[in-house]
Every structure is written in structure tokens, then in C-alpha cells.
Scaffold this motif. Structure first.
Motif, mmCIF file in Angstrom:
data_model
loop_
_atom_site.group_PDB
_atom_site.id
_atom_site.type_symbol
_atom_site.label_atom_id
_atom_site.label_comp_id
_atom_site.label_asym_id
_atom_site.label_seq_id
_atom_site.Cartn_x
_atom_site.Cartn_y
_atom_site.Cartn_z
ATOM 1 N N LEU A 127 7.073 2.133 -3.062
ATOM 2 C CA LEU A 127 5.864 2.261 -3.870
ATOM 3 C C LEU A 127 4.760 2.978 -3.110
ATOM 4 C CD1 LEU A 127 5.871 -1.291 -5.432
ATOM 5 C CD2 LEU A 127 6.771 0.826 -6.378
ATOM 6 N N GLY A 128 4.976 3.263 -1.824
ATOM 7 C CA GLY A 128 3.949 3.933 -1.036
ATOM 8 C C GLY A 128 4.172 5.427 -0.973
ATOM 9 N N PRO A 148 0.754 5.751 -5.463
ATOM 10 C CA PRO A 148 -0.281 6.280 -4.578
ATOM 11 C C PRO A 148 -0.768 7.654 -5.037
ATOM 12 C CG PRO A 148 1.886 6.466 -3.583
ATOM 13 C CD PRO A 148 2.076 5.776 -4.881
ATOM 14 N N PRO A 172 9.537 3.253 1.957
ATOM 15 C CA PRO A 172 8.396 2.496 1.433
ATOM 16 C C PRO A 172 8.204 2.870 -0.035
ATOM 17 C CG PRO A 172 7.607 4.328 2.743
ATOM 18 C CD PRO A 172 9.106 4.390 2.784
ATOM 19 N N LYS A 232 7.539 -5.799 -7.755
ATOM 20 C CA LYS A 232 6.667 -5.372 -6.672
ATOM 21 C C LYS A 232 7.211 -5.912 -5.346
ATOM 22 C CE LYS A 232 2.028 -6.287 -5.324
ATOM 23 N NZ LYS A 232 0.721 -6.782 -5.751
ATOM 24 N N GLU A 233 7.664 -7.164 -5.369
ATOM 25 C CA GLU A 233 8.223 -7.750 -4.146
ATOM 26 C C GLU A 233 9.613 -7.188 -3.846
ATOM 27 O OE1 GLU A 233 6.493 -9.339 -2.008
ATOM 28 O OE2 GLU A 233 4.776 -9.322 -3.360
ATOM 29 N N PRO A 253 4.499 8.950 -3.046
ATOM 30 C CA PRO A 253 4.269 9.534 -4.369
ATOM 31 C C PRO A 253 5.517 10.168 -4.981
ATOM 32 C CG PRO A 253 2.924 10.620 -2.692
ATOM 33 C CD PRO A 253 3.649 9.521 -2.009
ATOM 34 N N ALA A 260 9.189 -4.149 -1.828
ATOM 35 C CA ALA A 260 8.420 -4.259 -0.587
ATOM 36 C C ALA A 260 9.222 -3.671 0.574
ATOM 37 C CB ALA A 260 8.074 -5.716 -0.319
ATOM 38 N N PRO A 261 8.543 -2.927 1.456
ATOM 39 C CA PRO A 261 9.261 -2.160 2.478
ATOM 40 C C PRO A 261 10.104 -3.010 3.436
ATOM 41 C CG PRO A 261 6.979 -1.456 2.328
ATOM 42 C CD PRO A 261 7.108 -2.668 1.470
ATOM 43 N N ILE A 314 2.604 -3.134 -10.750
ATOM 44 C CA ILE A 314 3.486 -2.676 -9.677
ATOM 45 C C ILE A 314 2.816 -1.650 -8.773
ATOM 46 C CG2 ILE A 314 5.671 -1.551 -9.153
ATOM 47 C CD1 ILE A 314 6.860 -2.801 -11.538
ATOM 48 N N THR A 315 2.200 -0.629 -9.320
ATOM 49 C CA THR A 315 1.638 0.425 -8.460
ATOM 50 C C THR A 315 0.144 0.606 -8.651
ATOM 51 O OG1 THR A 315 1.901 2.183 -10.090
ATOM 52 C CG2 THR A 315 3.787 1.724 -8.672
#
Lengths: 466, 301
Positions: free
Chosen positions: B158-159, B248, B156, B131-132, B161, B135-136, B243-244
Motif C-alpha cells: 500500500l506504500g 500514496p 510495501p 489493510k493488515e 503507487p 502490512a509490509p 485501506i489507502t
């Protein structure tokens, strides 16, 4: 080998054992009996607590930790020295306590908060909670002439009431608004904007100065639905919010909601959002903001505590109400969303319901509230919980906000009535809105469609906000 | 005779009892609960027949999640096994052939250990770690892209889709491939070296030896790997949740997460059990299909 019959018998035996296990350890079964643990009520003991009845308290061990609760328990023990007080704390409220609710053996007081909060819709519809009405009408611990009801901040009774019954005491008071660094604004000579036109103008200036005007947690985009709904409420009045709470048809498509969504969508269209914010969670976005990479962020007043470790000295964070969208807004600029958080409940099948209510009364005393505010730097839901305590800059700005609002605070309840509606579809639609994949009309459309689904779903109990 | 049977029963009964209480009985209860509207907070419930299953058929969120599990089921085993085979053969037989015969690339021992690292980490740590990484601004992936001048590729992750699901797939492959490198590597040790040497003498390329020698001789091991990975693909809950969290906009949702949220988020244990029962049959069908396919395979051979 070669004993097929023997094997089959063994298998039958196993099936029998499994059936026995099903009966013995059935997840559905439970015990329906309750014990009456009440004593005679008197002026000194208005709730009729049985002096030696044990009390069990389960605390959500999240942003506020568990230390504050130990102070409350010490105070309870002082009042009832014969009572044994059992304290435990967990982050997994639902997973830990769900089996105990089924078994008819819940604790006496539960701080039902956090990511795995037990769904209130389920708790209320199954009659699992005690009506806290007697607590509201009991005299406060500090002054026998004042009812507990009259010591609470505005909105607390509303937010914990389901169909007119007060079932959840939201103990922490949160102000929701738009946060900025007073230091940054003083250094640059910027003024917090009171109107949306000023907000857009200031965003241009901020962007020109090489700072992202806004950041937001794209992975929890519901944080950005808060200023939209707050602005919509301020523009169109509380009726707009109530319609949403009551799942009325086309509530989300109200002109005020669409106008508010359009205003905030403008931030995305004009490039005022920090690039990459769409992929951040709340901690990542808040940390970007603390580092001065962005000027504004939408959050509640737990922000100061949550960011304590990474906030630079002299940052002086402050919260402000959402800017007025038009000159003709129904509510003044000072109106903001003020709501309770950390809902405390007393399960209906608790063994010591009276003691549970009394424990809440201890929490709501001046001493109890001061213990809370001092330990976790957040306001409690009673008036004057910060009196005589040195507050951090963020919390100080919340008290200023509260004083300036003069009773014009408001909140919505749909997120408590129908938690999933906010946590899933509205969150998802808001993510789309700020990633520019849909526009304001698309957002109201998506939210309305989700609300309609909830309104139709027979598995969801409906509540009416008066 | 009788004494022998008793003897066997004495040894078999305790584990069977435990299995019955802790594995069979929860399954059986799930079937029972799936037919109720139980909300999980009181002993009261009503039988609603097949209502939960009817609702399942029309639940777009469920089908969306199931589709993601389907894609995982197709891609995760293939990607992991191919990568695992490649890395394992590089470690075992990828080096230059010299007078000492065929052996792995230089530093094979180090690689073997390094590839196994993710297997030592718990799933929760893998989730938080990645997840880190994604990060964007602060993440390693965008950081690396920017450092080598590929700013345009920074996203980004994980932001968005379009990428979130694939990001999860990458993590699942990363987390699992090390185990299969070790598994395939161990199996390759049992392949006689002279087969490789003979093939190399005949002028076979690396790719040919991998496809014509290694894969056929490892086929049984690869089948086992496929079953394990298929189970991971049908689950996928832990990594996705951390993680998500399915986002999104549900773009990385999986059935396990839907089940968990329905039960513990919405307190609809009846419906959640129906999802569980559906998954039970799905897993069963996948297993049966697979066993059928490999059985035929053997007969043909």
C-alpha cells in the motif's frame, strides 16, 4: 393499467411533495437568533457566567478518551451547582456538529480534534468562533493576581490565533521530535547525536548492528515532514517557518528548507530506513519501533499513550530535538517544535458563551490540568501541569526537553491555517521523497507548487502570521 | 373507476412522499448547493453560478480520481463476473459426470458457503482486515511470500503507487465475488441437467459448455450483475478510504473520497456538491448507455 393521466398526476404530486421537503428540510437554512446568557461579572465570577445557564460540552473521543473531561465538568458543576452540564463524546466531530453549526445551535464547548476535525479555515472565515481574548485576560482560578495568559506555555496563544484573534485553545501540549529507546541506546553504548554528521555516523553503526536505524509511517509521511521543517527552522531561523506559514512565494525553496530535506533524504539514499516502512501506517511503524526493529522514529508526545499496550517494560522511550544540521545553525540544538494539540473552541452562536469561557478557565486551573495529565499522561498547555504527578519515561523526557529548551521552542502554523496543504500535497510529496522517487529539490518544488495553489485559491481564507 | 384510483393513490402516496423527502429532495438540494459557495458552517452563502463546475474542469485531482473510477468501471465487473462464473460452474457442474449425471466438484456445498463469507462482513471490517493483510512486515501476504521463499516479491504494497490501486481492486473483487457465485449458482440450478449431459455426450469440453451453454442461458443474470458491479465501481469510497485513504500520492484516489474530503475536510460544501452533481450525471449516462446497449441486443436476437 391504462390510466396515463392518473399516473402523471401522481408524479406531479410527488414532485410537489419533494419541493415541500426541500423547503422544510433545507440543509442551507438556519436560525440566526442567539440568546444572551450572561450574568453580572464580579471578582468571584470575572467572566460573568449566568449561574443556572446549562452548559453543553462535546469531546473528541480519540487518543485521550473522554474521562478527563468528566473531571473538568465535575469541577464546573461544583462552582455552579445550579447549572446543568451536558457531556457527549464522538469521533466524528465534523459529521456530528456541522449541521448544528448551520442550524445556529452549536454546543457551548467543542474539542475540535481528530481525523474529522471541522476545518479551522472554514470556521474562522465564517465567524463561527468566539474570541477567547477575555479568557486570556481573566484572572486564573488559582491566583487572582495572575492572568490566565501568563499561565500558558509558550506558543499556545500563537497557535490558536487567527489574524490576531485568539480563537482556539490547544489544551494538550505536544513536543515533537525524534524518539528512541534509552534502554536500547544504553545497552549498545550509543549516544543520541547532536549534529547531523553524528546522526549519519550513528546510523551506520546501528545498521551494522542489524537494526534499521529509522522507521516511519509511509502512509502518513507528513510525520517525516516534521523533522525536516524543524531542522530547517533551526538552521535558518523562525523567519523561514513564518514565510511558509504566510504562503510566501518560494518559501519552501529557501536554502535552509532544501538543506534540511537533503539531509533527511540521505537516510533513504543510504538505506537507513526500515524496508517496507513506505507501506506502514503510524500504528504499524510505531509498533515496529517498540519491538526494537528500528532505532529512531519521528512523532509527537502522544506516542507514549498511543503505544502503551505494546511498549515492552524497561523500554524507556525518550524524545530528543532534531540534530543541528551545521555548526552555524541559528537556533541551538535544544530548540524543538512544541505545539498545542486538542483545540477547544467556543462557538460564536453557543447559547452559553460565558459558561464556555469559564469551562476553559476551569480546565486551565492547576487542578484541571493535573486531572488531565494524570488521566491521559500528556502535558496540558499550562505551566506545571505535571507537578507532583509520577510521569512515564516518555513524558518525563518531554519535561526535561522543555526545561532544557529555555524558551527556544517554536512551531509552524500552516498546518492549522491550511490543514489540507499538510494533509494532502505535503504528505504526498514527503512520501515520494522517502521512497526515493524524487530528491530534495523535487520535494521543495512540489510543496511550493501546492502552497502557490493555496495562495491563489479564492475559496481559501488567508491568514498572516506576525 | 374513481374509487379504484383513490384506492391506488392511498397506497402509493406514503411511499412516494417518503421517497420525495429522503431521496429526491437531497438530490434537488445538491443541485442548488452546487451553485453556491456555501462552506457548511453557517447559513450564509452566495450564488456563484457555474463557478464550481468551471473549477471542476480544471481540477487535476478530480480528473485523476475519475480516471481511477473509470478503470474500476472497466475491470471490476469483468473480473468479478468471470471469476464468479468460473467458481459457480465448478460448484454446479464442474465435477466428473457419472451415472448420477452432471454435478459439482467434491465439497461443492462447503465452497458455496465459504465463498459467501465476505458478503457477511461489513465493508469496514473488510477494509481493516485487508489493510493488515497488506502490512509490509506483519501482513499475511508478505508473510506467505517469505514463507515459500519468494522474498523478492514481498513489497510495501500500500506504500507503492504502482500497486496500491490494484490492491484495492483485488479487495473489491474478493468482497463481491461470493455474492455472484451464489447468484450464478442459483441461476444455473434452473438450467436442465440433460443439456449438459447431452453436450458432454457429444464430446464438448468444460470450457465449451461454459461458453456455449452456461453463459448464453445466464445472460440476463449476468446483465444484472454488471449493473450492480458498475454501481460499486463508481462508488468504491468506503474500501478506498479505509485501506489507502487515496494514497500514496493520490494513486488510489476515487471521486467519492474527493467529494467527502472536499465537504468534511475542507468545508467547501458548494464545490463538493458540484462533484456530486457531476457524479450524478456520470452514473446516469453509464446506466443509459448500458440500457441502450442491452436493448439493441434484444432486438437483434
Amino acid at each position: 393499467m391504462g390510466h396515463p393521466i392518473g399516473r402523471r398526476r401522481l408524479l406531479q404530486g410527488a414532485a410537489g411533495a419533494a419541493a415541500a421537503g426541500t423547503l422544510a428540510g433545507c440543509a442551507l437554512g438556519g436560525d440566526d437568533s442567539t440568546t444572551d446568557n450572561s450574568g453580572p461579572a464580579s471578582a468571584a465570577n470575572p467572566l460573568g457566567v449566568k449561574e443556572d445557564a446549562p452548559l453543553e460540552v462535546v469531546i473528541f473521543n480519540g487518543g485521550f478518551g473522554e474521562e478527563y473531561a468528566k473531571a473538568h465538568q465535575a469541577a464546573y458543576r461544583q462552582r455552579y451547582p445550579k447549572a446543568e452540564v451536558k457531556h457527549s463524546a464522538t469521533q466524528q466531530i465534523a459529521e456530528t456538529l456541522q449541521p448544528r453549526f448551520v442550524a445556529g445551535d452549536p454546543p457551548d464547548v467543542v474539542d475540535n480534534s481528530g481525523g474529522s476535525q471541522i476545518d479551522f479555515n472554514g470556521l474562522v472565515s465564517q465567524g463561527a468562533l468566539t474570541d477567547l481574548g477575555p479568557l486570556l485576560d481573566a484572572p486564573s482560578l488559582d491566583d487572582p493576581g495572575t492572568k490566565v495568559r501568563d499561565t500558558l506555555l509558550p506558543g499556545i496563544v500563537d497557535a490558536g490565533s487567527y489574524d490576531g484573534r485568539f480563537l482556539a485553545l490547544n489544551y494538550a501540549y505536544s513536543a515533537y521530535g525524534i524518539w528512541y529507546s534509552r534502554k536500547l541506546f544504553d545497552d549498545r553504548g550509543w549516544q543520541y547525536p547532536k549534529t547531523w554528521a553524528d546522526m549519519i555516523a550513528l546510523c551506520k553503526t546501528i545498521k551494522a548492528a542489524g537494526i534499521a536505524p529509522w522507521t516511519y509511517p509511509g502512509k502518513h509521511s507528513r510525520y517525516m515532514s516534521w523533522p525536516i521543517l524543524a531542522s530547517a527552522g533551526k538552521l535558518g531561523g523562525l523567519e523561514v517557518i513564518k514565510a511558509i506559514d504566510n504562503l510566501e512565494p518560494n518559501a519552501w525553496k529557501h536554502e535552509a528548507v532544501r538543506a534540511a530535506a537533503e539531509a533527511y533524504h540521505q537516510l533513504a539514499v543510504d538505506g537507513f530506513l526500515q524496508p517496507g516502512a513506505a507501506g506502514m501506517d503510524h500504528i504499524q511503524a510505531q509498533t515496529e519501533w517498540c519491538r526494537g526493529h528500528a532505532a529512531f522514529i519521528s512523532c509527537g508526545s502522544w506516542l507514549e499513550n498511543e503505544q502503551k499496550a505494546v511498549t515492552p517494560p524497561g523500554f524507556r522511550m525518550a524524545v530528543a530535538p532534531t540534530p543541528s544540521l551545521t555548526a552555524g545553525d541559528t537556533m541551538p540544538f535544544e530548540a524543538f517544535r512544541g505545539a498545542g494539540a486538542e483545540p477547544f473552541v467556543v462557538p460564536a452562536k453557543a447559547k452559553n458563551v460565558r459558561g464556555g469561557l469559564e469551562y476553559l478557565r476551569v480546565m486551565l486551573s492547576k487542578q484541571g490540568a493535573a486531572d488531565f495529565t494524570r488521566t491521559v499522561s500528556s502535558l496540558a498547555c499550562v505551566t506545571g501541569s505535571s507537578a507532583g504527578i509520577e510521569l512515564g519515561p516518555g513524558l518525563a523526557s518531554v519535561t526535561e526537553l522543555l526545561a532544557a529548551a529555555r524558551g527556544t521552542t517554536f512551531t509552524w502554523l500552516y498546518s492549522a491555517y491550511y490543514r489540507k496543504l499538510e494533509r494532502e500535497p505535503v504528505d504526498a510529496a514527503t512520501a515520494e521523497l522517502f521512497a526515493k522517487r524524487i530528491d530534495a529539490a523535487g520535494w521543495t518544488e512540489k510543496c511550493q507548487r501546492a502552497a502557490d495553489q493555496f495562495a491563489r485559491d479564492p475559496a481559501v481564507k488567508k491568514y498572516k502570521r506576525a | 373507476m374513481r374509487g379504484k384510483r383513490l384506492f391506488i393513490a392511498v397506497f402509493l402516496l406514503p411511499p412516494l412522499l417518503l421517497y420525495g423527502v429522503f431521496v429526491v429532495s437531497p438530490y434537488a438540494q445538491a443541485f442548488q448547493i452546487a451553485g453556491t459557495d456555501w462552506r457548511g458552517l453557517s447559513p450564509e452563502f452566495e450564488f456563484v453560478g457555474a463557478d464550481n463546475f468551471r473549477r471542476l474542469l480544471g481540477d487535476g485531482y478530480f480528473w485523476n480520481a475519475l480516471r481511477h473510477n473509470g478503470v474500476l468501471l472497466l475491470l471490476l465487473p469483468v473480473a468479478t463476473i468471470l471469476l464468479g462464473l468460473f467458481l459457480a460452474s465448478m460448484i454446479s457442474v464442474g465435477g466428473r459426470a457419472d451415472r448420477a449425471g452432471v454435478h459439482g466438484v467434491r465439497g461443492a456445498g462447503v465452497y458455496r458457503v465459504v465463498y459467501f463469507f465476505p458478503q457477511v462482513l461489513s465493508v469496514a471490517i473488510i477494509g481493516v482486515l485487508w489493510k493488515e493483510m497488506y502490512a509490509p512486515h506483519t501482513g499475511l501476504i508478505n508473510g506467505t511470500l517469505r514463507a515459500v521463499g519468494l522474498d523478492g516479491l514481498a513489497r510495501p504494497w500500500l506504500g507503492d503507487p504502482r500497486f496500491a490501486f490494484w490492491c484495492v481492486l483485488v479487495v473489491l473483487v474478493w468482497a463481491n465475488v461470493g455474492f455472484y457465485v451464489v447468484l450464478f449458482g442459483a441461476a444455473m440450478q434452473s438450467i436442465p441437467r440433460d443439456i449438459y449431459e447431452a453436450a458432454l455426450l457429444d464430446g464438448a469440453s468444460r470450457a465449451t459448455t461454459l461458453v456455449r451453454i452456461t453463459v448464453p442461458l445466464l445472460w440476463d443474470t449476468i446483465q444484472v450483475a454488471w449493473v450492480y458491479l458498475a454501481i460499486i465501481a463508481i462508488d468504491g469510497f468506503a474500501v478506498v478510504q479505509i485501506i489507502t485513504d487515496g494514497g500514496p500520492s493520490y494513486s488510489s484516489d476515487v471521486v467519492g473520497l474527493r467529494l467527502y474530503r472536499t465537504a468534511f475536510g475542507d468545508a467547501q460544501f458548494g464545490y463538493a456538491s458540484a462533484i456530486g452533481v457531476a457524479m450524478f450525471f456520470l452514473t446516469l449516462s453509464v446506466a443509459v448507455l448500458f440500457l441502450r446497449a442491452t436493448h439493441r441486443d434484444r432486438v437483434e436476437r
